[in-house]
Design a protein around this motif. Sequence first.
Motif, short mmCIF file in Angstrom:
data_model
loop_
_atom_site.label_atom_id
_atom_site.label_comp_id
_atom_site.label_asym_id
_atom_site.label_seq_id
_atom_site.Cartn_x
_atom_site.Cartn_y
_atom_site.Cartn_z
N GLU A 205 0.92 -1.14 -0.01
CA GLU A 205 0.22 -0.09 0.20
C GLU A 205 0.65 1.33 0.00
OE1 GLU A 205 -2.57 -0.42 3.29
OE2 GLU A 205 -3.93 -2.06 2.17
N ALA A 206 0.12 2.39 -0.34
CA ALA A 206 0.95 3.50 -0.27
C ALA A 206 1.44 3.85 1.08
CB ALA A 206 -0.01 4.77 -0.68
N ASN A 207 2.45 4.73 1.17
CA ASN A 207 3.18 5.07 2.40
C ASN A 207 2.38 6.39 2.91
OD1 ASN A 207 4.58 5.64 4.65
ND2 ASN A 207 6.74 5.73 3.52
N LEU A 208 1.72 6.26 3.71
CA LEU A 208 0.96 7.47 4.42
C LEU A 208 1.42 7.82 5.70
CD1 LEU A 208 -2.89 6.51 3.25
CD2 LEU A 208 -0.91 7.82 1.98
N SER A 209 2.57 7.39 6.27
CA SER A 209 3.16 7.54 7.46
C SER A 209 4.17 8.66 7.33
CB SER A 209 3.95 6.24 8.02
OG SER A 209 5.29 5.93 7.27
N ASP A 210 4.89 9.06 8.37
CA ASP A 210 5.90 10.16 8.49
C ASP A 210 7.21 9.40 8.39
OD1 ASP A 210 6.07 9.02 11.01
OD2 ASP A 210 5.63 11.03 11.90
N ARG A 211 7.35 8.14 8.12
CA ARG A 211 8.76 7.52 7.82
C ARG A 211 8.72 6.86 6.72
NH1 ARG A 211 5.98 5.40 12.23
NH2 ARG A 211 6.01 3.42 11.37
N PRO A 212 10.10 6.76 6.16
CA PRO A 212 10.38 6.40 4.66
C PRO A 212 10.31 4.77 4.99
CG PRO A 212 12.37 7.01 5.78
CD PRO A 212 11.18 7.45 6.69
N ARG A 213 9.95 4.16 3.69
CA ARG A 213 10.28 2.48 3.62
C ARG A 213 11.30 2.45 2.43
NH1 ARG A 213 8.99 -2.20 1.34
NH2 ARG A 213 7.08 -1.53 0.08
N TRP A 214 12.54 2.15 2.49
CA TRP A 214 13.54 1.82 1.67
C TRP A 214 14.01 0.43 1.54
CZ3 TRP A 214 17.03 5.96 -0.65
CH2 TRP A 214 16.67 7.14 -0.76
N SER A 215 14.07 -0.22 0.67
CA SER A 215 14.83 -1.53 0.61
C SER A 215 15.46 -1.72 -0.72
CB SER A 215 13.49 -2.56 0.71
OG SER A 215 12.61 -2.45 -0.42
N VAL A 216 16.27 -2.67 -0.79
CA VAL A 216 16.81 -3.24 -1.73
C VAL A 216 16.31 -4.81 -2.38
CG1 VAL A 216 18.95 -4.02 -0.80
CG2 VAL A 216 19.14 -3.59 -3.13
N ILE A 217 16.01 -4.91 -3.64
CA ILE A 217 15.53 -6.17 -3.98
C ILE A 217 16.57 -6.62 -5.08
CG2 ILE A 217 13.47 -7.35 -5.09
CD1 ILE A 217 11.61 -5.41 -3.93
N SER A 218 17.10 -7.58 -4.95
CA SER A 218 17.69 -8.43 -6.06
C SER A 218 17.23 -9.60 -6.60
CB SER A 218 19.47 -8.72 -5.54
OG SER A 218 19.91 -7.46 -5.23
N CYS A 219 17.16 -9.47 -7.80
CA CYS A 219 16.43 -10.57 -8.59
C CYS A 219 17.44 -11.73 -9.47
CB CYS A 219 15.54 -10.31 -9.74
SG CYS A 219 14.34 -8.82 -9.10
N TYR A 220 17.43 -12.87 -9.05
CA TYR A 220 18.05 -13.78 -9.71
C TYR A 220 17.57 -15.08 -10.46
CZ TYR A 220 21.35 -12.03 -6.05
OH TYR A 220 22.06 -10.87 -5.40
N CYS A 221 18.32 -15.56 -11.38
CA CYS A 221 17.82 -16.69 -12.29
C CYS A 221 19.21 -17.63 -12.56
CB CYS A 221 17.09 -16.27 -13.26
SG CYS A 221 18.58 -15.69 -14.64
N SER A 222 18.49 -18.71 -12.75
CA SER A 222 19.65 -19.90 -13.10
C SER A 222 20.08 -19.76 -14.62
CB SER A 222 19.12 -21.53 -12.85
OG SER A 222 18.32 -21.52 -11.59
N GLN A 223 21.55 -20.12 -14.65
CA GLN A 223 21.99 -19.82 -15.98
C GLN A 223 21.28 -20.77 -17.28
OE1 GLN A 223 26.01 -20.95 -16.66
NE2 GLN A 223 26.56 -19.04 -17.88
N SER A 224 20.64 -21.81 -16.60
CA SER A 224 19.84 -22.56 -17.71
C SER A 224 18.48 -21.91 -18.14
CB SER A 224 19.53 -24.00 -16.89
OG SER A 224 18.98 -23.69 -15.81
N ASN A 225 18.05 -20.71 -17.47
CA ASN A 225 16.76 -20.17 -17.80
C ASN A 225 16.80 -19.12 -18.69
OD1 ASN A 225 14.25 -19.54 -17.44
ND2 ASN A 225 14.32 -18.54 -15.44
N ILE A 226 16.76 -19.39 -20.07
CA ILE A 226 16.78 -18.63 -21.22
C ILE A 226 15.80 -17.28 -21.42
CG2 ILE A 226 17.06 -18.32 -23.67
CD1 ILE A 226 18.25 -21.25 -23.61
N ALA A 227 16.44 -16.26 -21.33
CA ALA A 227 15.36 -15.23 -21.68
C ALA A 227 15.46 -14.60 -22.98
CB ALA A 227 15.71 -13.99 -20.77
N TYR A 228 14.40 -14.83 -23.85
CA TYR A 228 14.62 -14.73 -25.28
C TYR A 228 14.15 -13.40 -25.79
CZ TYR A 228 14.94 -19.78 -25.98
OH TYR A 228 15.44 -20.92 -25.97
N ASN A 229 13.74 -12.37 -24.89
CA ASN A 229 13.31 -11.01 -25.15
C ASN A 229 14.02 -10.22 -23.82
OD1 ASN A 229 12.15 -8.89 -26.60
ND2 ASN A 229 10.28 -9.12 -25.31
N GLU A 230 15.13 -10.31 -23.83
CA GLU A 230 15.93 -9.54 -22.84
C GLU A 230 17.21 -8.88 -23.27
OE1 GLU A 230 17.17 -7.10 -20.12
OE2 GLU A 230 15.10 -8.10 -19.98
#
Length: 281
Positions: A205-230
């Motif tokens: 949901e939207a942050n309606l508080s007076d405090r920030p919400r920061w995070s880092v998200i890292s996304c991974y895949c196996s080398q065997s997982n081919i991406a044909y449109n990247e």
Amino acid sequence: MLTPAQISQYHHDGYLVLKNFCSKEEIDKLYAVALEDGAMKKNALDLNDQAGKKTKLSLWFTPGNDVFGYLTRSNKVIQSIAPLLDSDAPVCHFHSKLMQKEPRVGGAWEWHQDYGYWYKNQFMFPDQLISIMVALTEANKENGCLQVIRGSHKLGRVNHGFAGEQVGADAVMVENALQTMELVYVELEPGDALIFHSNILHRSEANLSDRPRWSVISCYCSQSNIAYNETSTSWKVPVDIVPDEAILTWEAESLSNADFLKKEDDPALKETGWEKEVAVK
């Protein structure tokens, strides 16, 4: 290393929380860089939700020799996600993003699956895609923490359409999932990590508080997982793993060297035609 019980829980629920994954010293350093590095601000994207509120994110592909690169390449991250991927192939880094939900103005993220986006990149195997989110600030109900539908990764990919400038899941399937499975608010302390499957339904949901919400998200895949449109290439290059102490002790470069995403280059935000047939909640 994850325990057998943790691995089983991930496959059952579609997500796993790891408390105190990063130390206070590591989080203090990461958050300081997030606030101060000019490249982060210069390359931040504004994505509008359906109400017009904005969520900022900075997204880059190749993990470098900066402090965030050391985190995403760290032994503890790779050792935590590798046993959860449905492949014995090397782990590759698809992309990382700094999520910046500012107080009172930070927008919502609609219900979606990450594979709802990455399907357009034409990755073949959703069980070989995974994300890990590390909280840089406290995340709770008041400032718009992540919500997940426990076990919804077992639905497979559901249809997605556009919700503002975001891609959102079919409202009927979301409502069915909410009536069938448990809604969980994933509240985190700084340094906690959340690992989640590419097909789990999640929102915030939207942050309606007076405090920030920061995070880092890292996304991974196996080398065997081919991406044909990247067009990026990090998704097929095995991660060059570094020791955990690199985050605090190794000399770090600026993120100005990172290959940041530009909004117009994101295939997930381009219409294919079928999105108009999908009603988004």
